[in-house]
Design an enzyme around this catalytic site. Structure first.
Site, mmCIF file in Angstrom:
data_model
loop_
_atom_site.group_PDB
_atom_site.id
_atom_site.type_symbol
_atom_site.label_atom_id
_atom_site.label_comp_id
_atom_site.label_asym_id
_atom_site.label_seq_id
_atom_site.Cartn_x
_atom_site.Cartn_y
_atom_site.Cartn_z
ATOM 1 N N TYR A 32 41.196 27.518 48.736
ATOM 2 C CA TYR A 32 42.154 27.639 46.870
ATOM 3 C C TYR A 32 40.622 27.991 45.685
ATOM 4 C CZ TYR A 32 45.536 28.774 43.147
ATOM 5 O OH TYR A 32 46.001 29.017 42.075
ATOM 6 N N GLN B 211 43.259 35.582 43.137
ATOM 7 C CA GLN B 211 43.596 34.783 43.841
ATOM 8 C C GLN B 211 45.530 34.362 44.564
ATOM 9 O OE1 GLN B 211 42.141 33.746 46.182
ATOM 10 N NE2 GLN B 211 43.744 32.714 47.332
ATOM 11 N N GLU B 212 46.072 34.535 43.477
ATOM 12 C CA GLU B 212 47.659 34.346 43.109
ATOM 13 C C GLU B 212 47.685 35.791 43.969
ATOM 14 O OE1 GLU B 212 48.963 31.985 43.872
ATOM 15 O OE2 GLU B 212 48.383 30.412 42.898
ATOM 16 N N SER B 213 47.408 36.791 43.419
ATOM 17 C CA SER B 213 48.596 38.524 43.051
ATOM 18 C C SER B 213 47.919 39.514 43.666
ATOM 19 C CB SER B 213 49.674 38.650 41.888
ATOM 20 O OG SER B 213 48.902 38.735 40.665
ATOM 21 N N LEU C 40 41.973 33.167 38.469
ATOM 22 C CA LEU C 40 43.213 32.094 39.254
ATOM 23 C C LEU C 40 44.691 33.716 39.609
ATOM 24 C CD1 LEU C 40 44.497 30.013 39.752
ATOM 25 C CD2 LEU C 40 45.367 30.069 37.259
#
EC number: 4.2.2.n1
Length: 467
Positions: A439, A312-314, A309
């Site tokens: 996502y 994927q975000e950063s 997660l």
């Protein structure tokens, strides 16, 4: 004469006893293979741990072979017991000796293997691919492999294919490595110990991103059947029940749903993205791994899912910031940070703790009747697009005759939230639902890679010595 008469009486008595025993056996025959399984209440299945067959993730044991075998055991009303082995010779020995009832190990049903095993109908078909380094010579025919080093697992269907190829190209040579896994063979190619290896297309699809410097651009064999194997000396009762189950699983869409579950989230390969992931796996993840593991203890989520997660975000960058103002490893909004009680979104510890806590809170809102892994995938979608929009997608799924408790059905409706014709009939209006589907797909992909990067311990433990 008396002695002869006495022997005759004994002989007649023995014959009479044998006749009685024969009659009793005829009246009470030995239980069939399926009856023995029903009597002991369990189905024993022998498999090889791999990303295409059987492995453990945050929800427990899973994998294409495992789920099919579990479904078959459930259909018979018995428990499933799994035995594991990487040794192909032992696998063949064990099924013939009765150690297991079924081999469900990603075996290709070849003519040679069919001489000693009974194979079911295929539940999946795969291609066999030749793997090389990107810098190696690309071939268009196996005869071009003369003078090249090739390694395959000993006793495998890949070895059979190469033996057959030797009939036309006697100069073709290859090495058989005892009990070698696909990961070990890929590591040999990557490290330059051998030039080529063979791999099934389903296995390559799932782990290609772990090996960005390798490529499989030549197909050795097409549409090879993956099948379950049975003891040919047993009666056919178990085999026939399995045949019925596998045939029905194809007819009712069970097999297709499993293929979508295990392979549907694997997007088109991106060499740059794969290399970036592998680089960050080495230089960034170790900095935060302990924080993710602590968050696992606090939230109950597999630390590798939380790490996926965050990637994927950063891309595991604690200083990451978006044009909309979300920032940190978990890319939190100011509002989410306040809800979760943190003050510094760029602090890795605070960010991971808050992100994991927010995911746990979102997961708890998903109805607990929804089975895993659908519940987790829905929680991730809600984490991205908002819980209200996820509920809208579930409502739309039900209206269209789908299952609102199944992620495979819901993800087909999420993109419709971007269309006013649908969204105007729903409570929360339009939303980028297609973005939420992508996502979740990306996170699942990164999670798979993290699970298999750890399980295979490819950095240190997969390098093996050739004989």
């Amino acid at each position: 004469m008396t002695e002869l008469f006495r022997h005759s009486k004994h002989l007649l008595a023995s014959l009479a006893l044998l006749s009685v025993l024969g009659l009793m056996l005829a009246m009470h025959p030995s239980p069939s293979a399926i009856e023995r399984i029903m009597a002991r209440g369990e189905l024993v299945v022998l498999t090889r741990p791999s990303n295409t067959t059987y492995y453990e993730d945050q929800h427990g044991f899973t994998g294409m072979e495992y789920e099919l075998a579990k479904g078959f055991a459930d259909s018979q009303g018995v428990e499933l017991r799994i035995l594991e082995s990487d040794d192909l010779s032992y696998i063949r020995y064990a099924i013939r000796k009765g150690t297991a009832d079924i081999v469900a190990a990603g075996l290709i049903a070849t003519p040679e293997r069919s001489k000693s095993l009974r194979f079911s109908t295929a539940y999946q078909n795969v291609d066999v691919l030749l793997v090389r380094r990107l810098t190696s010579h690309r071939i268009t025919d196996l005869s071009q492999l003369n003078q090249q080093t090739i390694a395959v697992s000993a006793g495998s269907s890949h070895a059979e294919l190469l033996l057959k190829a030797q009939l036309e190209s006697p100069e073709l040579e290859f090495q058989e490595v005892e009990n070698a896994t696909p990961e070990q063979l890929l590591a040999l190619v990557e490290d330059g110990q051998v030039d080529y290896t063979l791999i099934n297309s389903n296995s390559y699809t799932l782990q290609r991103a772990l090996w960005p410097d390798l490529v499989a651009d030549y197909t050795v064999a097409r549409d090879m059947p993956l099948s379950w194997a049975f003891n040919p000396k047993d009666d056919k009762s178990l085999y026939q029940e399995a045949q019925r189950y596998l045939t029905q699983a194809k007819a009712d869409g069970t097999t297709a749903k499993l293929e979508d579950r295990f392979y549907g989230h694997v997007e088109q390969f991106n060499l740059y993205a794969a290399r970036s992931f592998m680089r960050h796996l080495d230089d960034r993840l170790p900095l935060y791994e302990d924080l993710f593991k602590q968050a696992e203890e606090d939230s109950g989520f597999d630390w590798r899912l939380l790490a996926a997660l965050a990637y994927q975000e950063s891309l595991w960058d604690p200083q990451a910031i978006s044009p909309t103002g979300v920032k940190g490893l978990m890319m939190l909004t100011n509002n989410t940070a306040r809800q979760m009680g943190i003050s510094d979104r760029t602090d890795p510890s605070q960010s991971i703790r808050a992100g994991a806590g927010y995911l746990r809170r979102t997961h708890a809102r998903i109805p607990d009747r929804i089975p895993e892994p659908s519940r987790t995938w829905m929680a991730l979608a809600a984490y991205n697009v908002g819980y209200g929009h996820l509920e809208d997608a579930r409502v739309l799924t039900q209206r269209q005759g789908g299952n609102p408790d199944n992620w495979q059905d819901v993800k087909q409706r999420l993109p419709l939230l971007a269309k006013p014709a649908y969204a105007d009939q729903l409570r929360y209006g339009t939303a980028p639902g297609g973005q939420a589907v992508a996502y979740v797909r990306h996170i699942r992909r990164y999670y798979d890679l993290l699970v298999w990067a750890e399980n295979s311990r490819r950095r240190d433990d997969t390098l093996i010595a050739l004989n």
